[in-house]
Design a protein around this motif. Structure first.
Motif, mmCIF file in Angstrom:
data_model
loop_
_atom_site.group_PDB
_atom_site.id
_atom_site.type_symbol
_atom_site.label_atom_id
_atom_site.label_comp_id
_atom_site.label_asym_id
_atom_site.label_seq_id
_atom_site.Cartn_x
_atom_site.Cartn_y
_atom_site.Cartn_z
ATOM 1 N N ARG A 294 0.825 -1.220 0.000
ATOM 2 C CA ARG A 294 0.000 0.000 0.000
ATOM 3 C C ARG A 294 0.859 1.270 0.000
ATOM 4 O O ARG A 294 0.556 2.243 0.669
ATOM 5 C CB ARG A 294 -0.980 -0.002 1.181
ATOM 6 N N ASN A 295 1.893 1.242 -0.799
ATOM 7 C CA ASN A 295 2.793 2.394 -0.932
ATOM 8 C C ASN A 295 3.315 2.874 0.420
ATOM 9 O O ASN A 295 3.465 4.082 0.662
ATOM 10 C CB ASN A 295 2.094 3.547 -1.675
ATOM 11 N N ALA A 296 3.588 1.925 1.306
ATOM 12 C CA ALA A 296 4.132 2.269 2.619
ATOM 13 C C ALA A 296 5.518 2.883 2.474
ATOM 14 O O ALA A 296 6.220 2.692 1.466
ATOM 15 C CB ALA A 296 4.189 1.029 3.508
ATOM 16 N N LEU A 297 5.937 3.591 3.514
ATOM 17 C CA LEU A 297 7.203 4.317 3.487
ATOM 18 C C LEU A 297 8.372 3.390 3.824
ATOM 19 O O LEU A 297 9.069 3.563 4.831
ATOM 20 C CB LEU A 297 7.140 5.500 4.448
ATOM 21 N N SER A 298 8.601 2.433 2.972
ATOM 22 C CA SER A 298 9.772 1.571 3.111
ATOM 23 C C SER A 298 11.022 2.389 2.815
ATOM 24 O O SER A 298 10.964 3.452 2.181
ATOM 25 C CB SER A 298 9.683 0.396 2.144
ATOM 26 N N SER A 299 12.173 1.902 3.264
ATOM 27 C CA SER A 299 13.415 2.620 2.978
ATOM 28 C C SER A 299 13.644 2.720 1.475
ATOM 29 O O SER A 299 14.177 3.729 0.978
ATOM 30 C CB SER A 299 14.597 1.931 3.669
ATOM 31 N N ARG A 300 13.212 1.706 0.740
ATOM 32 C CA ARG A 300 13.379 1.725 -0.714
ATOM 33 C C ARG A 300 12.518 2.808 -1.353
ATOM 34 O O ARG A 300 12.991 3.590 -2.191
ATOM 35 C CB ARG A 300 13.020 0.355 -1.278
ATOM 36 N N LEU A 301 11.242 2.878 -0.974
ATOM 37 C CA LEU A 301 10.364 3.888 -1.560
ATOM 38 C C LEU A 301 10.837 5.289 -1.183
ATOM 39 O O LEU A 301 10.896 6.183 -2.037
ATOM 40 C CB LEU A 301 8.921 3.662 -1.115
ATOM 41 N N VAL A 302 11.186 5.485 0.083
ATOM 42 C CA VAL A 302 11.660 6.803 0.509
ATOM 43 C C VAL A 302 12.939 7.180 -0.242
ATOM 44 O O VAL A 302 13.098 8.320 -0.682
ATOM 45 C CB VAL A 302 11.882 6.830 2.029
ATOM 46 N N GLY A 303 13.838 6.220 -0.413
ATOM 47 C CA GLY A 303 15.077 6.494 -1.126
ATOM 48 C C GLY A 303 14.843 6.875 -2.574
ATOM 49 O O GLY A 303 15.432 7.842 -3.084
ATOM 50 N N GLU A 304 13.975 6.118 -3.255
ATOM 51 C CA GLU A 304 13.699 6.417 -4.664
ATOM 52 C C GLU A 304 12.966 7.749 -4.810
ATOM 53 O O GLU A 304 13.242 8.517 -5.741
ATOM 54 C CB GLU A 304 12.885 5.288 -5.291
ATOM 55 N N LEU A 305 12.031 8.016 -3.905
ATOM 56 C CA LEU A 305 11.297 9.277 -3.991
ATOM 57 C C LEU A 305 12.221 10.453 -3.709
ATOM 58 O O LEU A 305 12.157 11.482 -4.397
ATOM 59 C CB LEU A 305 10.128 9.257 -3.004
ATOM 60 N N SER A 306 13.093 10.315 -2.738
ATOM 61 C CA SER A 306 14.047 11.390 -2.434
ATOM 62 C C SER A 306 14.964 11.666 -3.631
ATOM 63 O O SER A 306 15.238 12.830 -3.968
ATOM 64 C CB SER A 306 14.878 11.027 -1.208
ATOM 65 N N ALA A 307 15.427 10.597 -4.284
ATOM 66 C CA ALA A 307 16.294 10.767 -5.455
ATOM 67 C C ALA A 307 15.545 11.441 -6.595
ATOM 68 O O ALA A 307 16.099 12.309 -7.297
ATOM 69 C CB ALA A 307 16.831 9.403 -5.897
ATOM 70 N N ALA A 308 14.287 11.062 -6.796
ATOM 71 C CA ALA A 308 13.490 11.670 -7.861
ATOM 72 C C ALA A 308 13.233 13.148 -7.584
ATOM 73 O O ALA A 308 13.261 13.984 -8.498
ATOM 74 C CB ALA A 308 12.170 10.918 -8.014
ATOM 75 N N LEU A 309 12.982 13.488 -6.335
ATOM 76 C CA LEU A 309 12.785 14.900 -5.978
ATOM 77 C C LEU A 309 14.064 15.694 -6.205
ATOM 78 O O LEU A 309 14.025 16.843 -6.668
ATOM 79 C CB LEU A 309 12.350 15.003 -4.519
#
Length: 247
Positions: free
Chosen positions: A26-41
């Protein structure tokens, strides 16, 4: 074997569209998702062709908050979340959240950190931390910077679910989803300098809160995640039962 990305990137006439795509949790804030989103930003911030960022999602959940199944320790997760919120707040490019499904706990921190947020008719919101033996410590910084504190006191304490109209009323969300296209047209018509300087004015309270209290509230969150009550609350959630204190 290549692992599929959980944050997809597209470019649409000056707008970087970042799509959260981790439906299995459910699009939880895993370290992977946070890392990829931070890089994209970060990439969007440095791209002269990007005027603004649109944060959207696949599936029926915008973001479920912390990934309760992930290891690595609570201190790591809370520190990563603080840095993600800081990346949104400090970017000179406006960030817009499009919430078409459910947003819970830390996911509401993402919504509040964004400069503009729109919600679809099926969107629902809840600060569920207190029901798990936790508190919305880190996300209180963007939430309290944007919203009516009396209303937020109710929802922080009760964990009640509310819909898009109430989210707009209390300031958590800017408008219903039909405002998205006019918002994007306005951003595309604005100059990079005008957007950056205007955002600096509106994001100032959040930037100050993150600078003044980010480390402190990250420690509070990590302490709570390490507590016995939180362990029971998270076990109960994963086992789909009431925690021991619920009546």
């Amino acid at each position: 074997m290549t692992t599929a990305s959980v944050v997809h990137r597209e470019h649409d006439r000056g707008v970087a569209v970042l799509t959260l795509d981790s439906p299995e949790n459910r699009n939880a804030l895993s370290s992977r998702l946070v890392g990829e989103l931070s890089a994209a930003l970060d990439d969007a911030r440095s791209d002269p062709g990007t005027r603004a960022v649109l944060l959207t999602h696949t599936g029926g959940t915008f973001c479920a908050g912390a990934d309760l199944r992930e290891g690595g320790g609570p201190a790591k997760g809370t520190a990563l979340l603080v840095e993600l919120l800081r990346a949104i707040a400090e970017s000179p490019k406006p960030v817009i959240a499009e919430v078409r499904g459910h947003a819970r706990a830390g996911g509401l921190g993402l919504v509040a950190a964004c400069d503009i947020a729109v919600a679809g008719p099926d969107a629902t919101f809840a600060f569920t931390e207190a029901r798990l033996g936790l508190a919305p410590a880190v996300i209180s910084m963007p939430v309290l910077a944007r919203t009516d504190p009396r209303a937020v006191s109710r929802y922080f304490l009760t964990g009640e679910t509310f819909g898009p109209d109430e989210a707009v009323r209390i300031g958590l969300v800017t408008a219903r989803e039909d405002a998205l296209e006019p918002v994007l047209r306005g951003l595309r018509a604005s100059s990079p300098q005008g957007l950056a300087e205007s955002k600096a004015l509106t994001a100032a309270p959040l930037r100050t809160a993150l600078a003044d209290r980010g480390a402190e509230l990250s420690e509070v969150s990590a302490r709570l995640f390490s507590s016995d009550e939180a362990a029971e609350g998270m076990r109960a959630f994963l086992e789909r039962r009431k925690p021991s204190w619920a009546s």
